[in-house]
Write an enzyme that holds these catalytic residues in place. Structure first.
Site, PDB file in Angstrom:
ATOM      1  N   HIS A 101     -55.698 -79.155 -23.376  1.00 48.32           N
ATOM      2  CA  HIS A 101     -55.881 -79.332 -21.930  1.00 48.32           C
ATOM      3  C   HIS A 101     -54.819 -78.546 -21.161  1.00 48.32           C
ATOM      4  CE1 HIS A 101     -57.436 -83.100 -23.829  1.00 48.32           C
ATOM      5  NE2 HIS A 101     -58.442 -82.861 -22.998  1.00 48.32           N
TER       6      HIS A 101
ATOM      7  N   HIS B 151     -49.670 -83.702 -17.987  1.00 47.66           N
ATOM      8  CA  HIS B 151     -50.563 -83.839 -16.818  1.00 47.66           C
ATOM      9  C   HIS B 151     -49.865 -84.488 -15.620  1.00 47.66           C
ATOM     10  CE1 HIS B 151     -53.978 -82.423 -19.012  1.00 47.66           C
ATOM     11  NE2 HIS B 151     -53.977 -83.433 -19.871  1.00 47.66           N
TER      12      HIS B 151
ATOM     13  N   ASP C  95     -54.589 -81.519 -29.938  1.00 47.59           N
ATOM     14  CA  ASP C  95     -55.997 -81.866 -29.712  1.00 47.59           C
ATOM     15  C   ASP C  95     -56.922 -80.651 -29.675  1.00 47.59           C
ATOM     16  OD1 ASP C  95     -54.690 -81.171 -27.401  1.00 47.59           O
ATOM     17  OD2 ASP C  95     -55.235 -82.960 -26.266  1.00 47.59           O
TER      18      ASP C  95
ATOM     19  N   ASP D  69     -51.449 -77.508 -26.156  1.00 48.27           N
ATOM     20  CA  ASP D  69     -52.412 -78.607 -26.035  1.00 48.27           C
ATOM     21  C   ASP D  69     -53.750 -78.033 -25.555  1.00 48.27           C
ATOM     22  OD1 ASP D  69     -52.246 -81.887 -25.550  1.00 48.27           O
ATOM     23  OD2 ASP D  69     -53.744 -80.917 -24.273  1.00 48.27           O
TER      24      ASP D  69
HETATM   25 ZN   LIG Z   1     -54.549 -82.746 -24.396  1.00 48.30          ZN
END
Ligand SMILES: [Zn+2]
Length: 309
Positions: free
Chosen positions: A167, A128, A246, A165
């Site tokens: 996200h 991120h 995740d 991931d």
């Molecule tokens: Zn994540």
């Protein structure tokens, strides 16, 4: 040849508060599982060096690095918040330099032929972190620092970054969107934090949204239908993996339903691409994954395939 396992005790000292899901116990859960299942004996351990400022400046602005250094000085008085989810204690900056340094060391080891591939068991995670901004538990973009090192220090011309991931890796996309030497392939739950990944898609940013509730079948179909043809066309000379776990069905932070076998499957798929175009060169680095038993088993599934390739 062996698989490198790169980590450092400094990564255990970074903490963002007692109840924060991105916590030191994640790395312990991974190592405990690797020891318990016997895989650790097959890996070669390396200690993560600190990345240098010059290596980080390939992917971050000087202002970003300076702002983290200022926050690190302030953190001697207690936690400093960079966003509502992301904080630094007095050990965080060093851990962040180690996390990026791990991926850079993995890149050197793999390209120099000292190991066949590498896994970096590090935190804070990185995908991120944008060129000029820390966010979402991430300070430096570790995988981007490794990819830039492969491009600039080792003069490779085509790098692929695989991100599974849950996200969207907004930071990685931000850093490499306009770099013709980098392809990014990812899946992410959508709509979901960080609410990006749709607008920036292109033939080199193959970021595919999945609806909440999606499981292994949809994941595998997406990989086969979108990632693999794009990678076959791009012919990467090295692959980097933003290995977040995740999207596992046990993980409470999100709502996809992958299981260990899906992580083993995608690692095999990536491994085949690497064999075809990249002499098998893969460097993988931990991103998310917060349900500790599932995280340990998923990393073991990923490493079981990497170490037997
Ligand atoms: Zn994540």
């Amino acid at each position: 040849m062996h698989t490198a396992f790169i980590s450092h005790p400094d990564c255990l000292l970074h903490e963002m508060g007692a109840y924060h899901p991105e916590r030191p116990a994640r790395l312990k859960a991974i190592e405990d599982e690797l020891v318990a299942c016997g895989l650790m004996d097959k890996l070669v351990r390396y200690s993560a060096p600190l990345a240098t400022r010059e290596q980080l400046k390939r992917v971050h602005t000087s202002e970003h690095i300076a702002s983290l250094e200022a926050a690190a000085r302030a953190s001697s008085m207690g936690l400093v918040y960079l966003d509502p989810d992301t904080a630094m204690n007095r050990y965080s900056l060093k851990a962040a330099y180690r996390a990026a340094g791990a991926v850079i060391l993995g890149t050197d080891l793999v390209i120099e032929g000292k190991v066949k591939n590498a896994f970096c068991s590090v935190r804070p995670p990185g995908h991120h972190a944008e060129r000029d901004r820390a966010m979402g538990f991430c300070l430096f973009n570790n995988i981007a620092a490794g990819a830039a090192h492969a491009l600039e220090a080792h003069t490779l011309e085509r790098i692929a970054i695989v991100d599974f991931d849950v996200h969207h890796g907004n930071g990685t996309e931000d850093i490499f969107r306009n770099n013709p030497g980098v392809m990014m392939v990812s899946i992410f739950q959508h709509p979901f934090y960080p609410y990006s990944g749709i607008a920036g898609r292109s033939e080199r940013m193959v970021n595919i949204p999945l609806a909440a509730g999606s499981g292994g079948e949809i994941f595998r179909e997406t990989v086969s239908r979108f990632w693999i043809p794009a990678l076959d066309q791009f012919k990467p000379q090295m692959l980097f993996v933003s290995a977040g776990f995740d999207a596992h069905q046990d993980d409470d932070l999100a709502s996809l339903n992958l299981v260990e076998e899906d992580y083993a499957w995608v690692t095999e798929k990536i491994g085949k691409v690497a064999q075809k175009y990249a002499n098998g060169r893969i460097v993988s680095a931990l991103e998310g994954g917060y349900a500790l038993p599932a995280l340990g088993r998923s990393v073991a599934a990923h490493l079981c395939v990497l170490s037997s390739n």
